[in-house]
Design an enzyme around this catalytic site. Structure first.
Site: not given
Ligand SMILES: *Cc1c(COP(=O)(O)O)cnc(C)c1O
Length: 411
Positions: A68, A121, A191, A216
């Protein structure tokens, strides 16, 4: 289509190796000598790490103590992310959302106040209204029309930005927000999933915690979930501590996939950008489209800020369609051949997602019956994508004009 910039991008915080991004993507985090000469790290599936003696065990003489807490595989990705971000350190999380909530929790405690962008988000909005509220953290929402300066309180500890905003793709003046927040003693969280550190460098702009949904563009192939948070020296100790206390870690295969995706991030993002600019520019000429929400397009409300602060744009944007009967959107999207219908984005494939404008504070700006569609432009040939969308918009227009005829007949 190269994106021209007026000025060179600002220098990176903490980057002293003088390498360019593509070189860094190819080399960051690698340690072939430790991997018996292999280019890529082994994928350690691990919990227990054995020690040769009691003394080694108790004195923690080995580089690794427990799965971990890190393995050579996770170290390789953390080093690469730290190098790309130019921060003091980075941690990996099992999803992008867990990275968002970890970053927030690392700088907020009961009684604190948070300034949060209204176009955040959705699940992060939910976390503010749920877990953060339950912990006694109060959230104030801001958008481009709010005088943010007036929203600071003596207990404001954090300001969170997402640029551009989810679904709306609205931009903020980041240097101005950072100056304000730091003047008030608050940390700034961003973000940065849309741009990745390749196209926007949060730490170089003074942002303390830089969050990415690695799911992403970093992973880039729609085959793993992952998140990461990078911190500057000021925010790093609390982030590292809470990450450990919460026991967060990411699966070794997913970490490996992110490391693999990272090596091609530059070529992929440039192609996403080229395709998205071609598709978005074409969409802007279609009568069915009221507006394209994409800061890389000249004429977008956020274009000047984007040009000033960003090095590029990725493949995700929204369109607002002319009002039409509800089934028109089904006619448009159900029969697209190349665009999948689904959540997430950042993979090599194109996606479409209808959304309700009023769920994102956008309703007032558009006539009733307007519909939003978020598009992720993948790595396919742009002309093929345009042909697919053209056929879809023809179907949309046919529904709209049949409805208009029916209305006329009724009159
Ligand atoms: C998809 C997304 C997230 C979350 O990511 P996951 O891996 O799906 O939990 C956070 N911020 C933004 C802007 C996103 O588009």
């Amino acid at each position: 289509m190269a994106v021209k910039r007026d000025e060179p991008p600002p220098p990176r915080d903490g980057a002293h190796d003088g390498l360019h991004d593509d070189t860094r993507l190819a080399h960051a985090g690698r340690d072939s000598a430790a991997w018996h000469g292999f280019v890529n790290p082994p994928v350690y599936h691990a919990s227990t790490v054995l020690s040769p003696t009691v003394s080694d065990l108790l004195n923690r003489t080995q580089p690794y103590i427990y799965g971990r807490r890190g393995t050579p595989t996770t170290d390789a990705l953390e080093r690469a992310v730290t190098s790309l971000e130019g921060g003091a350190g980075a941690v990996l999380c099992p999803s992008g959302l867990s990275a968002c909530t970890l970053a927030l929790l690392s700088c907020l405690k009961p009684g604190d106040h948070l300034l949060m962008t209204a176009s955040v988000y959705g699940p992060v909005r939910h976390a503010c209204e749920g877990v953060l509220a339950r912990l006694g953290v109060e959230t104030t929402w801001y958008d481009g029309s709010t005088p943010v300066a007036a929203a600071f309180r003596p207990n404001t500890r954090a300001l969170y930005v997402e640029v551009p905003g989810s679904y709306t793709f609205d931009m903020h003046d980041i240097p101005a927000l950072v100056r304000l927040a730091h003047t008030h003693g608050a940390l700034v969280l961003a973000d940065n999933s849309w741009a990745t550190p390749l196209f926007f460098q949060p730490h170089a702009f003074g942002i303390d915690l830089s969050i990415q949904a690695g799911t992403k563009y970093l992973v880039g192939h729609s085959d793993a979930m992952l998140g990461m948070v990078s911190a500057n020296a000021r925010a790093w100790p609390a982030l590292k501590q809470l990450h450990g206390d919460l026991g967060l870690c990411a699966g070794p295969d997913d970490v490996y996939l992110a490391l693999r995706g990272l090596r091609t991030l530059g070529v992929r993002l440039r192609q996403h950008q080229r395709n998205a600019l071609a598709v978005a520019s074409w969409l802007a000429t279609r009568a069915e489209v009221q507006r394209v929400l994409y800061p890389a397009l000249p004429g977008d409300a956020g274009h000047a800020l984007w040009r000033r602060d960003f090095r590029g744009a990725s493949g995700l944007f929204s369109i607002v369609l002319q009002p039409a009967p509800a089934h028109a959107i089904d006619a448009f999207l159900d029969h697209l051949a190349l665009f999948g219908l689904g959540y997430s984005w950042g993979g090599y494939e194109s996606l479409a997602l209808p959304f309700e404008l009023d769920a994102h504070g956008l309703a007032a700006r558009w006539p009733a019956g307007s519909c939003g569609v978020r598009l992720h432009i993948g790595l396919e040939d742009a002309d093929d994508l345009i042909a697919d969308l053209a056929a879809g918009l023809d179907r949309y227009a046919a529904c709209a004009s049949i409805a208009a005829c029916e209305d006329a007949a009724r009159c």
